[in-house]
Design an enzyme around this catalytic site. Structure first.
Site, PDB file in Angstrom:
ATOM      1  CB  SER A 137      -0.880   0.002   1.261  1.00 27.46           C
ATOM      2  OG  SER A 137      -1.553   1.237   1.409  1.00 27.46           O
ATOM      3  CE1 TYR A 150      -3.304  -1.845   5.807  1.00 29.43           C
ATOM      4  CE2 TYR A 150      -3.397   0.336   4.813  1.00 29.43           C
ATOM      5  CZ  TYR A 150      -3.440  -1.038   4.689  1.00 29.43           C
ATOM      6  OH  TYR A 150      -3.628  -1.614   3.445  1.00 29.43           O
TER       7      TYR A 150
END
Length: 257
Positions: A137, A150
């Site tokens: 990501s 995250y």
């Protein structure tokens, strides 16, 4: 020779789209996810094989390796992962942060350890190459408020991928990383935020965020390149997202001269 891929996270979103795209390109696919009923639907619609597993559990990963061991494994496409919550660092839920680390970083390590011997055998037996492809990501590249857990989990996975590429130099095994920015899927933001209205607000006013099919198309293209071509890192975003912190909400239009 028909190539065979193991696609994790295949019960929805990018994983499902990737399994479908690879099947459409002539690959054999083993779709892996926790939800057996969703995998049954994937199998019925795409012809993919299916294996239900929780990749945070070593016994399940070992069972997957045994299941696919009878045939060749040309590519591991690790898409499973995801975010939980949007806590500030000072308010972080340690259990949730640990769960993200297990889902993203440790699952990548478990799968690599379990399936690398089979990938090596496939490359040797078939006089070909093998692939380890990881979906990380842009959260692995740039921190943002409420993203600490995250950010850390995906950065850990990205560093693992980079280290693995160094460790496998000299072998016919590609190590590939694709890092998407904003992708609108049916479950990612809902799972993260736990509220449908909050999840919808993430994409509110954004013209054409990336879709699961967009990412799956890039994955399929990457795996289809000649075996000597390694795309170390692909960062992809919608045009409306110039950077992790710079997102345009509203129509895209040329500036008037």
């Amino acid at each position: 020779m028909m190539r065979r891929a193991i696609v994790t996270g295949a019960s929805s979103g990018i994983g499902w789209a990737t399994a479908a795209a690879l099947r459409g390109a002539g690959w054999e696919v083993v779709g892996v996810a926790r939800r057996a009923e969703r995998l049954e639907k994937l199998a019925a619609e795409t012809g993919a094989d299916a294996f239900a597993a929780d990749l945070t559990q070593q016994a399940d990963v070992d069972a997957l390796a045994e299941y696919v061991g009878a045939g060749p494994v040309h590519s591991l496409v690790h898409i499973a992962g995801g975010a939980l919550g949007a806590d500030r660092v000072e308010d972080g839920d340690s259990d949730g942060w640990l769960a993200m680390y297990k889902r993203n970083t440790l699952s990548a390590q478990r799968l690599t350890k379990a399936l690398l011997p089979q990938l090596r055998r496939t490359a040797a037996d078939g006089d070909t190459h093998a692939d380890l492809l990881f979906l990380t990501s842009t959260a692995a590249q740039v921190a943002y408020p409420g993203g600490g857990g995250y950010n850390a989990a995906k950065a850990g996975e990205s560093m693992l991928v980079d280290a693995l590429r160094h460790e496998l130099v000299g072998e016919p095994i590609r190590v590939l990383e694709i890092a998407p920015g904003m992708v609108k899927t049916e479950e990612f933001s809902l799972t993260r935020l736990g509220d449908a209205a909050a999840a919808d607000a993430v994409y509110d006013g954004v013209e054409a965020p990336l879709t699961a099919d967009d990412v799956a198309g890039v994955i399929a293209y990457t795996l289809g390149l000649p075996g000597h071509v390694n795309l170390d890192l692909i960062t992809m975003r919608p045009v409306a997202q110039a950077a992790q912190h710079l997102l345009h909400r509203g129509p895209l239009a040329p500036r008037t001269p």
